[in-house]
Motif scaffolding. Structure first.
Motif, PDB file in Angstrom:
ATOM      1  N   GLU A  42       0.769  -1.153  -0.103  1.00 34.64           N
ATOM      2  CA  GLU A  42      -0.014  -0.006  -0.114  1.00 34.64           C
ATOM      3  C   GLU A  42       0.852   1.288  -0.147  1.00 34.64           C
ATOM      4  O   GLU A  42       0.413   2.207  -0.811  1.00 34.64           O
ATOM      5  CB  GLU A  42      -0.941  -0.154   1.188  1.00 34.64           C
ATOM      6  N   ALA A  43       1.948   1.323   0.901  1.00 35.83           N
ATOM      7  CA  ALA A  43       2.925   2.387   0.858  1.00 35.83           C
ATOM      8  C   ALA A  43       3.587   2.568  -0.666  1.00 35.83           C
ATOM      9  O   ALA A  43       3.514   3.893  -1.087  1.00 35.83           O
ATOM     10  CB  ALA A  43       4.077   2.154   1.729  1.00 35.83           C
ATOM     11  N   ARG A  44       3.951   1.651  -1.325  1.00 37.25           N
ATOM     12  CA  ARG A  44       4.461   1.825  -2.665  1.00 37.25           C
ATOM     13  C   ARG A  44       3.378   2.369  -3.661  1.00 37.25           C
ATOM     14  O   ARG A  44       3.525   3.163  -4.530  1.00 37.25           O
ATOM     15  CB  ARG A  44       4.866   0.497  -3.248  1.00 37.25           C
ATOM     16  N   GLU A  45       2.308   1.802  -3.576  1.00 35.11           N
ATOM     17  CA  GLU A  45       1.305   2.502  -4.384  1.00 35.11           C
ATOM     18  C   GLU A  45       0.723   3.820  -4.057  1.00 35.11           C
ATOM     19  O   GLU A  45       0.512   4.724  -5.099  1.00 35.11           O
ATOM     20  CB  GLU A  45      -0.352   1.670  -4.151  1.00 35.11           C
ATOM     21  N   ARG A  46       0.951   4.344  -2.925  1.00 34.27           N
ATOM     22  CA  ARG A  46       0.786   5.844  -2.375  1.00 34.27           C
ATOM     23  C   ARG A  46       1.884   6.708  -2.770  1.00 34.27           C
ATOM     24  O   ARG A  46       2.076   7.676  -2.673  1.00 34.27           O
ATOM     25  CB  ARG A  46       0.365   5.878  -1.054  1.00 34.27           C
TER      26      ARG A  46
END
Length: 233
Positions: free
Chosen positions: A180-184
């Motif tokens: 999720e952090a990579r997507e954001r």
């Protein structure tokens, strides 16, 4: 997310299945015991008795053994004086009909010190099949005659200790947070400048090397002109 929880449920199911095998499998094991009091390389086994483990799950057992003759006690004392080993052979027969022979030993002086009290541990695998039989005694090591000629044998049934179980739930949650952090775009790139942009430097370096290799006459011509001027002087 669905794939992660599917993997987690699969791992959890495998762990539960393995643990369930150890709890659900039950059966009986018969042990025929033979012991040796000689100190030669080849043991001279004589019958000691029988043990019936009526339930491998609960460890309940029935023990029937012969008392030691005075001659055998004297042999045991001779073994103890010479730091010898009392040797035991156990022939295990399971409910399935399979037979396995196990050999174990213990310092003879420990049996004298415990007044012939010993512990016979039967190790089982997950399918309740015996994989080892070991003999032990609390001692201490003495050379005196025991106060009795009758065995006091304690039967222990054990499974091999399993290793630590990984916390798959926490690991999967960590993977989900990183994804999720990579997507954001919140994940920081901690690489060095050269590690980040090496793909830009390599082509330029290759171009310089190729240029130098394909134009050697330029450098050679410059050197020749300098030499000629020197001769004209």
């Amino acid at each position: 997310m669905c794939l992660s929880y599917t993997i987690f449920n699969l791992l959890l199911g495998i762990s539960s299945f393995t643990y369930g095998i150890e709890l659900d499998v039950d059966g009986r094991i018969q042990l025929r015991l033979w012991h040796a009091f000689n100190d030669e390389p080849v043991p001279n086994f004589v019958e000691r008795g029988n043990v019936t483990i009526t339930s491998v799950r609960s460890g309940d057992s029935i023990v029937g053994q012969n008392g030691l003759l005075q001659a055998q006690i004297n042999q045991l004392k001779d073994l103890a004086k010479n730091d010898g080993k009392y040797r035991l052979k156990a022939i295990a027969r399971t409910s399935s009909g399979s037979e396995t022979t196990f050999l174990t030993s213990i310092p003879a002086c420990n049996l004298l010190g415990s007044d012939l009290e010993d512990f016979l541990t039967v190790w089982l695998d997950s399918s309740a099949e015996p994989i080892a039989v070991s003999l032990s005694s609390s001692g201490p090591c003495v050379l005196n005659s025991p106060s009795t000629n009758m065995w006091t044998t304690n039967i222990l049934v054990k499974y091999p200790d399993s290793g630590p179980v990984p916390d798959t739930a926490i690991y999967i949650q960590k993977l989900e947070r990183e994804r999720e952090a990579r997507e954001r775009g919140e994940t920081k790139d901690n690489r060095s400048f050269l590690a980040k942009y090496w793909m830009y430097f390599v082509p330029a370096l290759i171009f310089v090397l190729l240029t130098s290799a394909t134009n050697p006459e330029v450098a050679a011509g410059g050197s020749g002109g300098g030499g000629g001027g020197g001769q004209r002087q």
